[in-house]
Write a protein that holds these residues in place. Structure first.
Motif, PDB file in Angstrom:
ATOM      1  N   ALA A 110       6.616  12.740   3.231  1.00 35.47           N
ATOM      2  CA  ALA A 110       7.787  12.079   2.656  1.00 35.47           C
ATOM      3  C   ALA A 110       8.638  13.058   1.864  1.00 35.47           C
ATOM      4  CB  ALA A 110       7.351  10.920   1.760  1.00 35.47           C
ATOM      5  N   ASP A 111       8.002  14.071   1.247  1.00 28.77           N
ATOM      6  CA  ASP A 111       8.745  15.056   0.463  1.00 28.77           C
ATOM      7  C   ASP A 111       9.747  15.817   1.326  1.00 28.77           C
ATOM      8  OD1 ASP A 111       7.091  14.322  -1.642  1.00 28.77           O
ATOM      9  OD2 ASP A 111       5.731  16.013  -1.364  1.00 28.77           O
ATOM     10  N   PHE A 112       9.425  16.003   2.595  1.00 26.78           N
ATOM     11  CA  PHE A 112      10.279  16.781   3.492  1.00 26.78           C
ATOM     12  C   PHE A 112      11.497  15.997   3.971  1.00 26.78           C
ATOM     13  CE2 PHE A 112       6.230  18.933   3.776  1.00 26.78           C
ATOM     14  CZ  PHE A 112       6.556  20.272   3.938  1.00 26.78           C
ATOM     15  N   TYR A 113      11.412  14.672   4.016  1.00 24.51           N
ATOM     16  CA  TYR A 113      12.449  13.913   4.710  1.00 24.51           C
ATOM     17  C   TYR A 113      13.067  12.755   3.920  1.00 24.51           C
ATOM     18  CZ  TYR A 113      10.602  16.263   8.888  1.00 24.51           C
ATOM     19  OH  TYR A 113      10.203  17.196   9.804  1.00 24.51           O
ATOM     20  N   GLU A 114      12.281  12.059   3.124  1.00 21.33           N
ATOM     21  CA  GLU A 114      12.714  10.730   2.683  1.00 21.33           C
ATOM     22  C   GLU A 114      14.006  10.735   1.878  1.00 21.33           C
ATOM     23  OE1 GLU A 114      10.863   7.340  -0.169  1.00 21.33           O
ATOM     24  OE2 GLU A 114       9.627   7.936   1.565  1.00 21.33           O
ATOM     25  N   GLN A 115      13.999  11.354   0.721  1.00 22.16           N
ATOM     26  CA  GLN A 115      15.169  11.247  -0.141  1.00 22.16           C
ATOM     27  C   GLN A 115      16.339  12.112   0.306  1.00 22.16           C
ATOM     28  OE1 GLN A 115      15.740   8.987  -2.575  1.00 22.16           O
ATOM     29  NE2 GLN A 115      13.873   8.152  -1.658  1.00 22.16           N
ATOM     30  N   PRO A 133       0.823  -1.213   0.000  1.00 19.34           N
ATOM     31  CA  PRO A 133       0.000   0.000   0.000  1.00 19.34           C
ATOM     32  C   PRO A 133       0.856   1.261   0.000  1.00 19.34           C
ATOM     33  CG  PRO A 133      -0.893  -1.610   1.518  1.00 19.34           C
ATOM     34  CD  PRO A 133       0.428  -2.163   1.048  1.00 19.34           C
ATOM     35  N   THR A 134       0.489   2.189  -0.858  1.00 18.23           N
ATOM     36  CA  THR A 134       1.260   3.417  -1.029  1.00 18.23           C
ATOM     37  C   THR A 134       0.298   4.593  -0.941  1.00 18.23           C
ATOM     38  OG1 THR A 134       2.762   2.199  -2.501  1.00 18.23           O
ATOM     39  CG2 THR A 134       2.921   4.606  -2.529  1.00 18.23           C
ATOM     40  N   PRO A 135       0.009   5.057   0.281  1.00 18.81           N
ATOM     41  CA  PRO A 135      -1.034   6.060   0.460  1.00 18.81           C
ATOM     42  C   PRO A 135      -0.753   7.385  -0.231  1.00 18.81           C
ATOM     43  CG  PRO A 135       0.236   5.750   2.480  1.00 18.81           C
ATOM     44  CD  PRO A 135       0.630   4.652   1.548  1.00 18.81           C
ATOM     45  N   ASN A 136       0.510   7.679  -0.492  1.00 17.62           N
ATOM     46  CA  ASN A 136       0.847   8.957  -1.117  1.00 17.62           C
ATOM     47  C   ASN A 136       1.164   8.818  -2.601  1.00 17.62           C
ATOM     48  OD1 ASN A 136       3.230   7.550  -0.539  1.00 17.62           O
ATOM     49  ND2 ASN A 136       4.451   9.417  -0.434  1.00 17.62           N
ATOM     50  N   LEU A 137       0.635   7.796  -3.263  1.00 17.20           N
ATOM     51  CA  LEU A 137       0.959   7.600  -4.673  1.00 17.20           C
ATOM     52  C   LEU A 137       0.548   8.797  -5.521  1.00 17.20           C
ATOM     53  CD1 LEU A 137       2.089   5.642  -6.844  1.00 17.20           C
ATOM     54  CD2 LEU A 137      -0.291   4.941  -7.257  1.00 17.20           C
ATOM     55  N   LEU A 138      -0.610   9.375  -5.258  1.00 21.63           N
ATOM     56  CA  LEU A 138      -1.043  10.519  -6.058  1.00 21.63           C
ATOM     57  C   LEU A 138      -0.070  11.684  -5.926  1.00 21.63           C
ATOM     58  CD1 LEU A 138      -4.910  10.513  -5.494  1.00 21.63           C
ATOM     59  CD2 LEU A 138      -3.625   9.577  -7.429  1.00 21.63           C
ATOM     60  N   ALA A 139       0.404  11.939  -4.704  1.00 17.24           N
ATOM     61  CA  ALA A 139       1.393  13.005  -4.510  1.00 17.24           C
ATOM     62  C   ALA A 139       2.706  12.653  -5.190  1.00 17.24           C
ATOM     63  CB  ALA A 139       1.621  13.256  -3.027  1.00 17.24           C
ATOM     64  N   LEU A 140       3.055  11.378  -5.182  1.00 16.10           N
ATOM     65  CA  LEU A 140       4.303  10.959  -5.805  1.00 16.10           C
ATOM     66  C   LEU A 140       4.299  11.205  -7.310  1.00 16.10           C
ATOM     67  CD1 LEU A 140       4.959   7.600  -3.895  1.00 16.10           C
ATOM     68  CD2 LEU A 140       6.337   9.682  -3.740  1.00 16.10           C
ATOM     69  N   ILE A 141       3.163  10.972  -7.960  1.00 14.58           N
ATOM     70  CA  ILE A 141       3.134  11.098  -9.416  1.00 14.58           C
ATOM     71  C   ILE A 141       2.621  12.452  -9.888  1.00 14.58           C
ATOM     72  CG2 ILE A 141       2.851   8.614  -9.730  1.00 14.58           C
ATOM     73  CD1 ILE A 141      -0.104   9.134 -10.384  1.00 14.58           C
ATOM     74  N   GLY A 142       2.133  13.291  -8.961  1.00  7.75           N
ATOM     75  CA  GLY A 142       1.543  14.533  -9.417  1.00  7.75           C
ATOM     76  C   GLY A 142       1.998  15.803  -8.735  1.00  7.75           C
ATOM     77  N   ALA A 143       2.904  15.686  -7.764  1.00  9.71           N
ATOM     78  CA  ALA A 143       3.234  16.851  -6.948  1.00  9.71           C
ATOM     79  C   ALA A 143       3.886  17.976  -7.737  1.00  9.71           C
ATOM     80  CB  ALA A 143       4.140  16.435  -5.784  1.00  9.71           C
ATOM     81  N   PHE A 144       4.641  17.648  -8.777  1.00  6.71           N
ATOM     82  CA  PHE A 144       5.305  18.696  -9.560  1.00  6.71           C
ATOM     83  C   PHE A 144       5.668  18.137 -10.920  1.00  6.71           C
ATOM     84  CE2 PHE A 144       8.835  16.231  -8.381  1.00  6.71           C
ATOM     85  CZ  PHE A 144       9.995  16.688  -8.984  1.00  6.71           C
ATOM     86  N   LYS A 145       6.124  19.002 -11.811  1.00  3.68           N
ATOM     87  CA  LYS A 145       6.299  18.602 -13.205  1.00  3.68           C
ATOM     88  C   LYS A 145       7.540  17.757 -13.466  1.00  3.68           C
ATOM     89  CE  LYS A 145       2.464  20.343 -14.568  1.00  3.68           C
ATOM     90  NZ  LYS A 145       1.897  20.669 -13.247  1.00  3.68           N
TER      91      LYS A 145
END
Length: 511
Positions: free
Chosen positions: A420-425, A162-174
């Protein structure tokens, strides 16, 4: 094979579309399109830096995305009001009961700028290009098992968990833009573009980038004929150009004048809390910054409130944990209070001899980084850390960051939507943006677990735990969350300021 009118090199030699404000050869289609200052219906926008390139899957530079936001589309896109995901190239989607299959129904009647039709093959190509070539955002597909297009109007993404943030992962920016199938083979994507967005890339050189309206845009033709992005590094110069009528919009506003500009009848000013953060980070591969006590001493000596006031005046708030206060995921943790004596004690406990010399890498194309670095230098000198502020053009800054050629650097992360955008990568071992070389197995475990946790409260607890360790280890020395501040000429309509700094001009109407 799809093709798009190429941006021909106007001079011999290789083109370097960097984010610096200096050299670089001109590229032009020969079509004009407002490159001479535009026409009556061309918006002239002043930004602080030049794009480093135009391949959305490769670049990490915000100056590039200021342009690309208007050229490309993603499957879904953040809503301008609250950054929740809404349809874009995908008009709807559904998730299987086990959360492992996401099915997207694509919008019909969409064409690329060369007139070719958009369909599922373009999505499959774009995502697999990022995955297979391990491009800048490949980490966003860490849980993706497959991307398939069973028919032209359907895309199925299967995930391994399960990937609850999939929409943010594929759509957050260009950076997750959909390119036409085979685009990387047909075009030089560093200098050319073929998107489905409201504007086409017309030309770019060392002084400006020009877009022209795409009349067949699926969302309706833009209200203006085009956009000319001019690079004006100095905020005062950008404001003067706005007042003089040379430009109609800028996001390069002198922070010390924000309050006064709010009462200026000659300028329309808008601001909103951002989802950005500014930070400093030290190189774990360079002694003595590999020593945790040295990093903690520096974190203890830095007065974030003073840095924030100098860099942003009233248009920012100090924060030691990255995520802004108005977010559900905000973590109220601030272990470092400015204390020279405590900082000296930590340095003594580190066993490292003083004085320490630290090069702090900043870029003059984001002037607040220079101001903030100078304040930090004055704060560290009394504890025996001599800071040499290295002011670079942005292209050199990016290159040295990539090469690990620094003691410390300062910049910001923009457009963060999911925690995840703030910390993960930035902090997971071998993360794509972990340039400082941080590695903590406990943080890896917490961030990996948080990425798949579907319960929001439990997910927040995991990110809180990870953030505490990251802050204590001083992987990043977080400084502040800035406001988004932008200004435009009175009478300009249809523009909306956004917390994620996405700049969309398709609905703009000039006075």
């Amino acid at each position: 094979m799809r093709a798009i009118r190429p941006l021909a090199l106007a001079a011999a030699g290789a083109l370097a579309l960097t984010a610096c404000g200096g050299g670089g050869e001109s590229v032009d289609t020969g079509g004009g399109g407002g490159g001479d200052g535009g026409g009556d219906n061309v918006l002239v926008a002043a930004v602080s830096a030049q794009p480093d390139q135009f391949d959305p899957h490769v670049t990490n530079a915000y100056p590039s995305f200021q342009v690309l936001e208007n050229v490309y589309d993603t499957l879904v896109v953040p809503n301008a009001e609250d950054l929740t995901m809404e349809p874009s190239l995908a008009e709807s989607w559904e998730t299987s009961e086990d959360g492992l299959t996401w099915t997207f129904t694509l919008r019909e009647g969409v064409t690329f700028h060369d007139g070719s039709e958009f369909d599922s093959a373009d999505v499959v190509y774009s995502y697999n290009r990022i995955i297979d070539e391990e491009l800048a955002n490949s980490y966003r597909f860490a849980n993706v098992a497959s991307v398939e297009g069973p028919d032209p109007q359907t895309v199925v993404i299967t995930v391994t968990q399960p990937t609850p943030n999939l929409l943010a992962l594929i759509g957050a920016f260009k950076g997750m833009a959909i390119l036409p199938e085979g685009a990387a083979e047909d075009l030089d994507l560093t200098t050319e573009a073929n998107g489905t967005g409201p504007f086409q890339l017309e030309s770019s050189d060392a002084s400006s980038t020009v877009l022209t309206a795409y009349e067949d845009y699926w969302g309706g033709a833009p209200s203006i004929d085009g956009v000319e992005f001019r690079y004006i590094t100095e905020p005062a110069a950008a404001l003067t150009s706005l007042r003089n009528g040379e430009i109609q919009w800028t996001d390069n506003v002198p922070p010390q004048q924000v309050q006064a500009l709010g009462e200026d009848q000659d300028v329309e000013l808008a601001s909103t809390p951002s989802v950005d953060y500014w930070y400093m980070s030290m190189n774990y591969d360079r002694p003595p910054f590999d020593n945790p006590q040295v990093r903690r001493a520096i974190a203890t000596a830095v007065d974030r409130a003073e840095v924030t006031e100098a860099a942003r005046f009233e248009a920012a708030r100090p924060n030691q944990t990255a995520i802004p206060e108005d977010s559900f995921y905000y973590y109220d943790y601030a272990p470092f209070e400015p204390d020279e004596d405590a900082a000296r004690q930590l340095l003594q406990e580190s066993g490292v001899s003083t004085p320490i010399t630290m090069g702090l890498m900043v870029t003059d194309e984001f002037p607040e980084s220079v101001t903030a670095a100078q304040v930090i230098a004055s704060q560290l000198e009394p504890i025996g850390v001599n800071v040499e502020v290295e002011v670079l053009d942005f292209a050199t800054w990016l290159d040295r960051q990539d090469q690990g050629d620094f003691d410390a650097f300062m910049l910001s992360w923009l457009g963060n939507i999911d925690p995840a955008d703030f910390y993960e990568q930035q902090h997971i071992s071998n993360g794509s943006s972990n340039y400082q070389g941080y590695s903590n197995p406990q943080v890896d475990q917490l961030l990996t677990q948080a990425a798949t946790e579907t319960d929001e409260d439990a997910r927040k607890e995991l990110y809180d735990q990870a953030a505490k360790i990251i802050v204590d280890d001083v992987s990043y020395l977080y400084l502040y969350n800035p406001d988004v501040v932008q200004a435009w000429t009175p009478g300009l309509e249809g523009y909306r300021i956004r917390a994620d700094r996405a700049i969309n001009f398709e609905e703009v109407q000039l006075p």
